[in-house]
Design an enzyme around this catalytic site. Structure first.
Site, PDB file in Angstrom:
ATOM      1  N   GLY A 185      34.080-104.757  27.409  1.00 22.53           N
ATOM      2  CA  GLY A 185      34.712-103.775  28.282  1.00 22.53           C
ATOM      3  C   GLY A 185      35.409-104.454  29.449  1.00 22.53           C
ATOM      4  N   SER A 186      35.408-103.795  30.584  1.00 23.79           N
ATOM      5  CA  SER A 186      36.258-104.226  31.697  1.00 23.79           C
ATOM      6  C   SER A 186      35.849-105.527  32.376  1.00 23.79           C
ATOM      7  CB  SER A 186      36.350-103.107  32.732  1.00 23.79           C
ATOM      8  OG  SER A 186      37.088-102.029  32.203  1.00 23.79           O
ATOM      9  N   ILE A 187      34.629-106.011  32.155  1.00 22.37           N
ATOM     10  CA  ILE A 187      34.315-107.326  32.736  1.00 22.37           C
ATOM     11  C   ILE A 187      35.194-108.400  32.100  1.00 22.37           C
ATOM     12  CG2 ILE A 187      31.951-106.783  33.431  1.00 22.37           C
ATOM     13  CD1 ILE A 187      30.958-108.186  30.904  1.00 22.37           C
TER      14      ILE A 187
ATOM     15  N   ASP B  97      35.505 -98.267  31.825  1.00 29.23           N
ATOM     16  CA  ASP B  97      36.284 -99.067  32.793  1.00 29.23           C
ATOM     17  C   ASP B  97      36.065-100.540  32.555  1.00 29.23           C
ATOM     18  OD1 ASP B  97      33.696 -99.372  33.754  1.00 29.23           O
ATOM     19  OD2 ASP B  97      34.345 -99.446  35.826  1.00 29.23           O
TER      20      ASP B  97
END
Length: 727
Positions: A312-314, A727
């Protein structure tokens, strides 16, 4: 001489010659046989003879200890005993004493707290229908049990020294330490990876025995001293591990999560300071009755090393690094408009905030974790350049961490990346990574661009005569510069804004400069799409941002689907870990103690208490950890400052104005920040302060028609935009 006599003499002579040769051949054969026995079979017969009048006892070495970096014991070996059976001698004893095997089994079972049937089965054990000569009855017994067996004085029952692996802190660091089997061999974790250093070399004792296999007191015995194992000193810091264990336990409980993993590292040398997975297991008792081997292996699996997930967003940190390194944008002038989605070929890919983020700079797309912005960066980079950095950061390959069962993850080949793949890869979908793999890559941004192999072994030492001698230092760093130092420094500055101003605000601690990134990713289920209501909430952070000393990764697997947003649930966990570590390492902040203490307090929304009796209002506020100052002498609360809905830190003081019943101002409230709330939770909050609500979409709150902090009249309808946030 007659012819007959001559003939008889000839026959006798021939017979004598025949007999001579027969005896000669027989004698020669005996000589050959004797030579064969004395020379060729000498060793075999010697061993058989020795076995008849000697008793060989194997002496196990003491397994080396596992210590933390400060010398605290994490795994030790205790001296205990074992009971073996010389079954041939035992059978002779039973025959001579005229006792049955059941009687012997009954006595041994009582002394060793075993089932009689189990002992009887061991005494009468056979292989291919033949009774065996020796067997182990029970290992790892305490001295009192050994003394009880010794007092029975049964020939053929042999008591000798043994060792037991003991983990003094029980479940603490279980997946890193691992455990041993019944023979003391490492099965998982450090116990397995460094077994050759820990196990030592066994010794032996050879003693002359009588016909009943009892040791002769006057005979000369041969003794070979065992060589004890070396101690393995880990990079783990027991106190930092304690902080991580505490935070993981709380995160599991608070979020009703399936699992939680936390890793703390020193980014400058790859040392793992803490690694925890919850749920865990007790290495003192790894084999549970009624649990299958496959289920046990799941308990023993170090998920931070062995499990992979879509980050995901990391992962947007990697895309941002590539964009800065390849100079496909100028971060000072870059601008984009996010309308909530982007068209790629014939498919529209949505941002997590479907209403869009509007005009954004490069810093904004990081702070807002904007999918549209990162799809734009991915398109500007192209598949080849983006994969160049994905590979440089080590994704798709094992890190080589010195723990078993490491997974390498899945990275799509450049030649197979479609424009649609490029878009999803740029914001953290399609590819998979492990926790340790991701944090190792994140470390490169923290330390100025260097990839360094993660590890838990610091050194191997011997402890002869209470003097510690280094046997081996960890040396497999494989350090390599993967990104430019200046790019890493620049990106750290942007990531600090994510914590101070963006989606990672709940990890902010006044005076300490933390840089990081949140990520909320849907879980792939059985390789067939995303599971409904199943998410992984992650956070990766470093501190101090200008010269990081530690990095932290938080992963919360399948939290309560009603509250899964990483900015809400992963960041508070990281905040607690960071603060505990800051205090322990005595890192100096650039804020006062009072400011730091205030930033650590929880945010509390002021409830509506106007119109209530003074006593009732103060009770409600006290329960919410809000202090009060009362002005006026009336019995009822007529007004409040700040207004209901306003967020303050717990233990903060507010002003209550008092007067007579009915004489109060209840019209004005403050609109709270509802980002990441479920529709049920948002409705409850707004209704409690007299505001109405209308929802559009599905999922969690990602936008609201009146901005947080603005005043509104009671009865006003707030429109909340719901999205399935990733996110």
């Amino acid at each position: 001489m007659s012819k007959k006599v001559y003939k008889d003499k000839t026959i006798v002579k021939r017979r004598m010659i025949f007999a001579f040769f027969a005896f000669f051949i027989l004698f020669f054969a005996l000589i050959l046989r004797l030579g064969y026995i004395m020379v060729a079979k000498s060793a075999d017969y010697k061993n058989k003879a020795i076995n008849q009048w000697t008793n060989v006892i194997k002496i196990d070495p003491i397994r080396g200890n596992i210590l933390d970096r400060n010398g605290n014991a994490l795994a030790i070996s205790a001296n205990i005993y074992r009971v073996d059976l010389d079954l041939n001698t035992l059978r002779q004893y039973m025959s001579k004493k005229k006792v049955s095997d059941k009687e012997i089994a009954n006595k041994l079972a009582a002394a060793l707290e075993m089932e009689e049937e189990e002992v009887l089965k061991t005494i009468n054990k056979t292989i291919n229908g033949k009774k065996i000569g020796a067997a182990t009855l029970k290992r790892r017994i305490e001295k009192d049990a050994a003394d009880k067996v010794r007092e029975l004085n049964i020939d053929g029952v042999v008591i000798s020294g043994d060792t037991k692996r003991y983990y003094p802190n029980n479940n603490f660091l279980a997946h890193v330490l691992g455990h041993t089997n019944s023979d003391g061999k490492g099965l998982t974790g450090v116990e397995l990876m460094y077994n050759e250093y820990l196990e030592g070399r066994p010794g032996k004792k050879i003693a002359e025995t009588d016909s009943r296999r009892k040791e002769l007191p006057y005979s000369i015995s041969q003794y070979e001293k065992p060589v004890n194992g070396f101690n393995v000193v880990l990079t783990i810091d027991e106190m930092i591990q304690h902080f991580a264990e505490k935070a993981a336990d709380q995160a599991m409980k608070d979020n009703k999560a399936k699992a939680v993993s936390i890793i703390v590292m020193d980014p400058n040398n790859g040392e793992i300071l803490a690694m925890v997975n919850k749920p865990d297991y007790d290495p003192n008792n790894p084999w549970k009755e009624g649990v299958s081997y496959n289920e046990l292996q799941k308990e023993w699996r170090n998920r931070a090393v062995s499990d992979t997930f879509e980050p995901g967003s990391i992962f947007k940190v990697v895309t941002a690094t590539a964009a800065l390194s390849e100079k496909v944008i100028d971060p000072k002038t870059y601008q984009i408009v996010c309308n909530g989605s982007s068209q790629v070929l014939n498919k529209r890919i949505h941002c997590w905030k479907r209403t869009g983020h509007g005009h954004e700079t490069f810093v904004d797309i990081l702070k807002n974790s904007c999918n549209v912005g990162f799809m734009d960066l991915g398109a500007k980079l192209g598949a080849e350049k983006l994969n160049k950095y994905i590979t440089a950061f080590g994704f798709g390959n094992k890190t080589g961490v010195d723990l078993n069962g490491e997974a390498k993850g899945i990275i799509k080949q450049t030649s197979k990346i479609t424009p649609l793949d490029l878009a999803t890869i740029s914001f953290g979908q399609t590819n998979t990574v492990s926790c340790v793999q991701y944090l190792t890559a994140f470390n490169a941004i923290a330390n100025g661009g260097k990839w360094i192999r993660p590890h838990v072994m610091k050194k191997v030492v011997s402890n002869e005569n209470n003097k510690e001698i280094d046997i081996k230092q960890y040396d497999k760093y494989d350090e390599k510069q993967v990104i430019n130092h200046d790019v890493a420094v620049e990106l750290r500055g942007y990531l600090e804004k994510v914590i101070s101003e963006g989606g990672g605000r709940k990890a902010f601690i006044e005076g300490y400069h933390i840089a990081g990134k949140t990520g909320t990713a849907q879980k792939v289920e059985n390789g067939k799409g995303y599971g409904a209501g199943k998410y992984i909430a992650s956070f990766a952070g470093m501190a101090p941002a200008n010269n990081p000393k530690i990095t932290v990764l938080i992963s919360i697997d399948e939290p309560d689907p009603s509250n899964y947003y990483a900015g809400q649930i992963a960041t508070p966990v990281a905040k607690q870990v960071f603060y505990d570590v800051f205090n322990y390492l005595a890192l100096k902040p650039d804020a006062s103690g009072k400011e730091i203490a205030e930033s650590l307090l929880k945010d509390i929304m002021i409830p509506e208490v106007r119109g209530l009796k003074k006593s009732e209002a103060t009770k409600i506020l006290k329960e919410n950890k809000i202090d009060v100052k009362i002005e006026g002498s009336g019995d009822y609360i007529t007004d409040i400052s700040p207004k209901p809905g306003y967020s303050i830190k717990e233990n903060s003081k507010i002003i209550l104005y008092t007067g007579s019943k009915g004489n109060y101002n209840k019209k004005e409230v403050v609109v709270p920040n509802l980002n990441g709330y479920t529709s049920e939770r948002a409705s409850k909050v707004l209704n409690s302060i007299g505001l109405k609500v209308r929802f559009t979409g599905n999922g969690l709150v990602s936008g609201q028609s009146i901005k947080p902090g603005q005043k509104a009249l009671k009865g006003t309808t707030i429109t909340l935009q719901l999205n399935v946030i990733g996110d």
